[in-house]
Design an enzyme around this catalytic site. Structure first.
Site, PDB file in Angstrom:
ATOM      1  N   LYS A  21       0.837  -1.211   0.000  1.00  0.00           N
ATOM      2  CA  LYS A  21       0.000   0.000   0.000  1.00  0.00           C
ATOM      3  C   LYS A  21       0.869   1.257   0.000  1.00  0.00           C
ATOM      4  O   LYS A  21       0.598   2.202  -0.749  1.00  0.00           O
ATOM      5  CB  LYS A  21      -0.944  -0.021   1.206  1.00  0.00           C
ATOM      6  CG  LYS A  21      -1.859   1.175   1.302  1.00  0.00           C
ATOM      7  CD  LYS A  21      -3.158   0.832   1.985  1.00  0.00           C
ATOM      8  CE  LYS A  21      -3.044   0.696   3.487  1.00  0.00           C
ATOM      9  NZ  LYS A  21      -2.908   2.009   4.167  1.00  0.00           N
ATOM     10  N   GLY A  93      -5.045   7.678   5.003  1.00  0.00           N
ATOM     11  CA  GLY A  93      -4.165   8.605   5.714  1.00  0.00           C
ATOM     12  C   GLY A  93      -2.911   8.903   4.917  1.00  0.00           C
ATOM     13  O   GLY A  93      -2.462  10.054   4.816  1.00  0.00           O
ATOM     14  N   ARG A 121      -8.649  12.061  12.281  1.00  0.00           N
ATOM     15  CA  ARG A 121      -7.203  11.880  12.478  1.00  0.00           C
ATOM     16  C   ARG A 121      -6.449  13.217  12.410  1.00  0.00           C
ATOM     17  O   ARG A 121      -6.823  14.108  11.659  1.00  0.00           O
ATOM     18  CB  ARG A 121      -6.663  10.877  11.452  1.00  0.00           C
ATOM     19  CG  ARG A 121      -7.341   9.518  11.626  1.00  0.00           C
ATOM     20  CD  ARG A 121      -6.813   8.497  10.663  1.00  0.00           C
ATOM     21  NE  ARG A 121      -5.421   8.194  10.899  1.00  0.00           N
ATOM     22  CZ  ARG A 121      -4.683   7.413  10.110  1.00  0.00           C
ATOM     23  NH1 ARG A 121      -5.216   6.876   9.031  1.00  0.00           N
ATOM     24  NH2 ARG A 121      -3.430   7.174  10.394  1.00  0.00           N
ATOM     25  N   SER A 166       7.410   9.284  11.793  1.00  0.00           N
ATOM     26  CA  SER A 166       6.258   9.079  10.910  1.00  0.00           C
ATOM     27  C   SER A 166       6.695   9.243   9.468  1.00  0.00           C
ATOM     28  O   SER A 166       7.158  10.311   9.059  1.00  0.00           O
ATOM     29  CB  SER A 166       5.159  10.097  11.237  1.00  0.00           C
ATOM     30  OG  SER A 166       4.287  10.235  10.122  1.00  0.00           O
ATOM     31  N   ASP A 319       2.079  -0.899  11.877  1.00  0.00           N
ATOM     32  CA  ASP A 319       0.742  -1.364  11.497  1.00  0.00           C
ATOM     33  C   ASP A 319       0.485  -2.806  11.921  1.00  0.00           C
ATOM     34  O   ASP A 319      -0.623  -3.326  11.712  1.00  0.00           O
ATOM     35  CB  ASP A 319       0.561  -1.242   9.979  1.00  0.00           C
ATOM     36  CG  ASP A 319       0.545   0.219   9.535  1.00  0.00           C
ATOM     37  OD1 ASP A 319       0.173   1.087  10.346  1.00  0.00           O
ATOM     38  OD2 ASP A 319       0.921   0.485   8.378  1.00  0.00           O
ATOM     39  N   LYS A 346      -4.448   5.964  14.621  1.00  0.00           N
ATOM     40  CA  LYS A 346      -4.524   5.288  13.314  1.00  0.00           C
ATOM     41  C   LYS A 346      -5.986   5.282  12.836  1.00  0.00           C
ATOM     42  O   LYS A 346      -6.792   6.074  13.303  1.00  0.00           O
ATOM     43  CB  LYS A 346      -3.955   3.872  13.448  1.00  0.00           C
ATOM     44  CG  LYS A 346      -2.448   3.863  13.757  1.00  0.00           C
ATOM     45  CD  LYS A 346      -1.645   4.432  12.617  1.00  0.00           C
ATOM     46  CE  LYS A 346      -0.166   4.448  12.926  1.00  0.00           C
ATOM     47  NZ  LYS A 346       0.609   5.160  11.912  1.00  0.00           N
ATOM     48  N   ARG A 350      -6.360   1.994  17.953  1.00  0.00           N
ATOM     49  CA  ARG A 350      -6.073   0.551  17.897  1.00  0.00           C
ATOM     50  C   ARG A 350      -5.720  -0.044  19.256  1.00  0.00           C
ATOM     51  O   ARG A 350      -5.929  -1.246  19.474  1.00  0.00           O
ATOM     52  CB  ARG A 350      -4.940   0.274  16.887  1.00  0.00           C
ATOM     53  CG  ARG A 350      -5.408   0.467  15.468  1.00  0.00           C
ATOM     54  CD  ARG A 350      -4.321   0.171  14.437  1.00  0.00           C
ATOM     55  NE  ARG A 350      -4.923   0.222  13.101  1.00  0.00           N
ATOM     56  CZ  ARG A 350      -4.241   0.326  11.972  1.00  0.00           C
ATOM     57  NH1 ARG A 350      -2.915   0.383  11.983  1.00  0.00           N
ATOM     58  NH2 ARG A 350      -4.867   0.357  10.816  1.00  0.00           N
ATOM     59  N   ARG A 395      -7.344  -3.173   9.582  1.00  0.00           N
ATOM     60  CA  ARG A 395      -6.441  -4.086  10.319  1.00  0.00           C
ATOM     61  C   ARG A 395      -7.099  -4.645  11.579  1.00  0.00           C
ATOM     62  O   ARG A 395      -6.794  -5.750  12.008  1.00  0.00           O
ATOM     63  CB  ARG A 395      -5.122  -3.388  10.626  1.00  0.00           C
ATOM     64  CG  ARG A 395      -4.413  -2.941   9.344  1.00  0.00           C
ATOM     65  CD  ARG A 395      -2.934  -2.733   9.498  1.00  0.00           C
ATOM     66  NE  ARG A 395      -2.451  -1.863   8.435  1.00  0.00           N
ATOM     67  CZ  ARG A 395      -2.203  -2.229   7.172  1.00  0.00           C
ATOM     68  NH1 ARG A 395      -2.374  -3.487   6.804  1.00  0.00           N
ATOM     69  NH2 ARG A 395      -1.786  -1.357   6.278  1.00  0.00           N
TER      70      ARG A 395
END
Ligand code: S3P
Length: 440
Positions: A21, A93, A121, A166, A319, A346, A350, A395
């Site tokens: 991705k 994102g 976000r 990041s 991730d 995220k 999460r 996810r």
């Protein structure tokens, strides 16, 4: 869509997962800025990447399918056209944050939005350095979509010390720097994935990697180069491979081969951690695919031990914590994952989603501000039998499907259509391996 995963037997077979991705988004965005036509094979055609594709279309970049390839007709650095419509990046994102970096170098206004998850976000982490470079932002709240940004064709190069590791922040600054006159540098606390700088260097941009006085990794780009178009084969996504991989590990007697997966060292943290936990994962047919390492993953059902996962691992497996938390539920002993506060921003929170879903499945799990603790069952399978809301997070959906395959009772995932953002064909692939997953 509701997806139910039933307790299944050993998984067997050879499969390939969709293209990476991160690399797919970058291939479209960088292909758009090349001087000429680029050809991409194995592009992930999930909803996230389709959103970037459509946004580029509205910015005047023709992108088309040619047989099994996707062809991008680049317009050159700074060559995008003002959009006459809102750019909706859906759940993506990476798509929206990297696009902000590109738009920064164009002297027109663009309005950006996304789905309910993306609108929650934080965007300030990207917009702050871009504003220092000369971008203007207006919105109800500069940190959240929807917002309108006005770029500049006279961006100021900056040296930016990112407070977070990041790749999205780093990439946005580098992509803005690509349009600025002079050298733009970005440093981060520890190295995040490096696909942007690798691809830009391969296209002829001057990229310098190093360390600053504080020992933080840095990347610098010299602005306004002419970028060469490329031919690219996208490696299989290690973050998608993580799901069949974990499902196979957790079932004694499984043996699964996942072909040609990206092995960039900034992405392989999960494999290293699982191997430390006792996982039998072998790498075969190692090769190089246009500057990115790839290998086949050969995975066998394994008995796992709980471990402490230190904060330094976070960028290389950011991730993969949801699926690691599922694996930890089957390990002997406790797994403590630290330094992962980023998981709270995220596609969903999460840390909370995993702690809540695991607890509902009968697993002892707890989350703190930046940690997650999961206690293994000491030989007893998690009970399962619960329903989990995917919360617009692919996810989370796939992690609980994998848990359901291995729990004592089935697990149902509500909102499982979100899986299509990154892993179209997930259900069929798992079924091919012998897993009992069914829609409805
Ligand atoms: C990505 C970077 C990571 C990751 C995301 C993809 C990228 O996000 O979580 O799925 O392609 O650059 P952050 O940059 O927010 O860590």
């Amino acid at each position: 869509m509701r997806l139910t995963a039933y307790p299944s037997g050993p998984l067997r077979g050879t499969v390939a997962v969709p293209g990476d991705k991160s690399i797919s988004h970058r291939a479209l965005l960088l292909g758009a800025l090349a001087s000429g036509t680029s050809t991409i094979r194995g592009l992930l055609e999930g909803e996230d990447v389709r959103a970037t594709w459509q946004a580029l279309g509205k910015l005047g970049v023709p992108i088309e399918r040619a047989g099994d390839a996707v062809v991008v007709h680049g317009v050159g650095v700074g060559g995008l056209r003002a959009p006459d419509d809102v750019l909706d990046l859906g759940n993506a994102g990476t798509g929206v944050r990297l696009l902000m970096g590109v738009l920064a170098g164009h002297g027109f206004a663009a309005t950006l939005t996304g789905d309910a998850s993306l609108r929650r976000r934080p965007m300030g982490r990207v917009l702050r350095p871009l504003q220092q470079m000369g971008v203007r932002v207006s919105g109800q709240d500069g940190d959240r979509l929807p917002l309108t940004m006005t770029g500049s064709d006279q961006l100021m190069p900056i040296a930016y010390a990112s407070p977070v590791a990041s790749a999205q922040v780093k990439s946005a600054v580098l992509l803005a720097g690509l349009h600025a006159m002079g050298v733009t540098e970005v440093s981060e606390p520890s190295p995040s994935r490096d696909h942007t700088e690798t691809m830009l260097a391969a296209m002829g941009a001057v990229i310098q990697r190093g360390y600053d006085a504080a020992g933080r990794p840095t990347v610098a780009i010299t602005g306004q180069p002419e970028l060469r178009p490329f031919e690219l084969d996208v490696p299989g996504d290690p973050s998608s491979a993580a799901f069949p991989l974990a499902a196979a590990l957790l079932q004694p007697g499984s043996e699964v081969v996942i072909r040609q997966i990206g092995m960039n060292p900034t992405r392989t943290g999960l494999i290293e951690v699982l191997q430390l936990m006792g996982a039998d994962i072998a790498l075969e047919n190692a090769a190089n695919l246009a500057g990115e390492a790839v290998a086949d993953l050969v995975v066998r059902g394994s008995a796992l031990r709980g471990i402490e996962v230190p904060p330094e691992m976070a960028p290389s497996m950011i991730d993969e914590y949801p699926i690691l938390a599922v694996a930890a539920a089957f390990a002997e002993g406790t797994t403590l994952m630290q330094g992962i506060g980023e998981l709270r921003v995220k596609e969903s929170d999460r840390l909370q989603a995993m702690a809540d879903g695991l607890t509902a499945a009968g697993v002892r799990a707890a989350a703190g501000p930046d940690w997650l603790r999961v206690e293994g069952g000491r030989g007893v399978r998690p009970q399962g039998g619960n329903v989990v809301d995917a919360q617009h997070d692919h996810r989370i959906a796939m992690s609980f499907a994998v848990l359901g395959l291995n729990a004592a009772a089935p697990i149902t995932v509500d909102g499982a259509e979100t899986i299509a953002t990154s892993f179209p064909g997930f259900v069929e692939l798992m079924q091919l391996l012998g897993a009992r997953v069914e829609a409805g």
